[in-house]
Design a protein around this motif. Sequence first.
Motif, PDB file in Angstrom:
ATOM      1  N   LEU A 193       0.882  -1.653  -0.400  1.00 20.03           N
ATOM      2  CA  LEU A 193      -0.064  -0.085   0.054  1.00 20.03           C
ATOM      3  C   LEU A 193       1.001   1.213   0.141  1.00 20.03           C
ATOM      4  N   TYR A 194       1.236   2.123  -1.219  1.00 24.17           N
ATOM      5  CA  TYR A 194       1.678   3.334  -1.185  1.00 24.17           C
ATOM      6  C   TYR A 194       1.851   3.938  -2.440  1.00 24.17           C
ATOM      7  N   GLN A 195       1.214   2.876  -3.610  1.00 23.10           N
ATOM      8  CA  GLN A 195       1.434   3.712  -4.555  1.00 23.10           C
ATOM      9  C   GLN A 195       0.197   3.902  -5.560  1.00 23.10           C
TER      10      GLN A 195
ATOM     11  N   PRO B  37      -8.366   3.144  -1.581  1.00 19.95           N
ATOM     12  CA  PRO B  37      -8.442   4.302  -0.360  1.00 19.95           C
ATOM     13  C   PRO B  37      -8.787   4.994   0.312  1.00 19.95           C
ATOM     14  N   TYR B  38      -7.614   5.585  -0.398  1.00 17.40           N
ATOM     15  CA  TYR B  38      -7.576   7.259   0.298  1.00 17.40           C
ATOM     16  C   TYR B  38      -6.517   8.394  -0.536  1.00 17.40           C
TER      17      TYR B  38
ATOM     18  N   PRO C  83      -6.615  10.651 -10.430  1.00 17.74           N
ATOM     19  CA  PRO C  83      -5.704   9.303 -10.741  1.00 17.74           C
ATOM     20  C   PRO C  83      -5.173   8.487  -9.973  1.00 17.74           C
ATOM     21  N   TYR C  84      -4.914   9.369  -8.100  1.00 22.03           N
ATOM     22  CA  TYR C  84      -3.853   9.246  -7.890  1.00 22.03           C
ATOM     23  C   TYR C  84      -3.972   8.473  -6.742  1.00 22.03           C
ATOM     24  N   ALA C  85      -5.580   8.113  -6.461  1.00 19.01           N
ATOM     25  CA  ALA C  85      -4.920   7.764  -5.060  1.00 19.01           C
ATOM     26  C   ALA C  85      -4.844   6.158  -5.049  1.00 19.01           C
ATOM     27  N   ASN C  86      -3.993   5.964  -3.395  1.00 21.81           N
ATOM     28  CA  ASN C  86      -3.262   5.187  -3.304  1.00 21.81           C
ATOM     29  C   ASN C  86      -3.586   3.981  -3.459  1.00 21.81           C
TER      30      ASN C  86
ATOM     31  N   LEU D 249      -7.366  12.387   1.568  1.00 22.40           N
ATOM     32  CA  LEU D 249      -8.415  12.837   1.380  1.00 22.40           C
ATOM     33  C   LEU D 249      -9.195  10.528   1.571  1.00 22.40           C
ATOM     34  N   PRO D 250     -10.448  10.490   2.392  1.00 24.24           N
ATOM     35  CA  PRO D 250      -9.954   9.503   1.736  1.00 24.24           C
ATOM     36  C   PRO D 250     -11.275   9.673   0.670  1.00 24.24           C
ATOM     37  N   VAL D 251     -11.015   8.127  -0.247  1.00 23.79           N
ATOM     38  CA  VAL D 251     -11.549   8.164  -1.676  1.00 23.79           C
ATOM     39  C   VAL D 251     -13.163   7.254  -0.619  1.00 23.79           C
TER      40      VAL D 251
END
Length: 275
Positions: free
Chosen positions: A88-90, A112-113, A228-231, A270-272
Motif C-alpha cells: 500500500l503506497y502507490q 482507499p485514500y 487518478p492518483y488515489a493510493n 483524503l479518504p476515497v
Amino acid sequence: MRKHLISAASAALALGLGLTACGSGSGSGSGDDDALVVGATAVPAGEVLSYIKQDLAEKAGLDLEIREFTDYVLPNTALQEGSLDANLYQNQPFLDDFNKSKGTDLVSVVKPYLPPMGVYSKKVKDVTELADGATVAVPNDVTNEGRALKLLASKGVITLKEGAGTTASPEDITANPKHLKFKELEPAQLPRSLEDVAAAVINNNYAQDAGLSPATDAILLESAKDNPYANLLAVKKGNEDDPRVQKLAKLLTSPEVKKFIEDKYKGSVLPVTSG
C-alpha cells in the motif's frame, strides 16, 4: 536526466539499507490463518495500517504484519518476488508504468485514500509569485514527474501539449512564461531541496515525513475531484481473492478508517469513498 526505475543491483543494495521490518513474518503465506505481510511507506500508509492492526484487525480475524519501506521501487519488487503478500503506497499510473517497464504482474484491489501532491516553497506564498528563471524541483521518476508538471499546469504556471498524460515530461511543455528551470531529484530528496530551490513539488508521504502539512503548508495542492492518483492496495495477479487480502480491503474502506484519516490528517490525506 530523469530516471525511469532504479537498476536491479541498486534495488538489492537499497533493500539492505532502506527496509524497516515491523514484525518477523516471512510473507508469501496463503493460508487463512497466516499473517498477511503488507509493505508500505511510513506516512500515511504505514500509519493507516498500524491503526487497522491495533484497532480493527483482531476483530476481523486478520493477522496483519507491516513492513515499512523508504523508497517507491522495493515494495513492488518484494511483492513480485513473494516476500510480501500486498503493498500500500502507490497509485494506478505508477503501478501501470512499473508493470510495463519491469515485466511484473501486480494489480490493484482497492483504492482507499488520496495523498494529494503539493508544491512547497520557503521563498513564495503562491506559485504565481515564482520569479522569472526560478528553479523548481520535481520527482525524477516517470509518473511522479508527470503528475508534478500537471499540477503546475493546473495553475497556468506552464502549459503542457494537448494529450500529455501521466508520463508528461519537461519536453511536453509548450509554454513556460516564467522560464522556469526544472531540477529532477529522487522523491525522498525533495523536502531537503527547499533550501536551494524556489519551490519543490513533493509527494505527500515525503512531505509529511519532513514535518510539512499538505493541507496548510502547500502553496498549491491537488484536488481530489477526478484524481487518478488515489493510493491502492496491490497484490500479485491471482491473489486478489485471497481471504486475508479481502479482509484488509474491507477494513481499508470501512467507516472507521475513513474517520481515522479525516481526524488524523485533517485534509492532508483524503479518504476515497469507493475502490
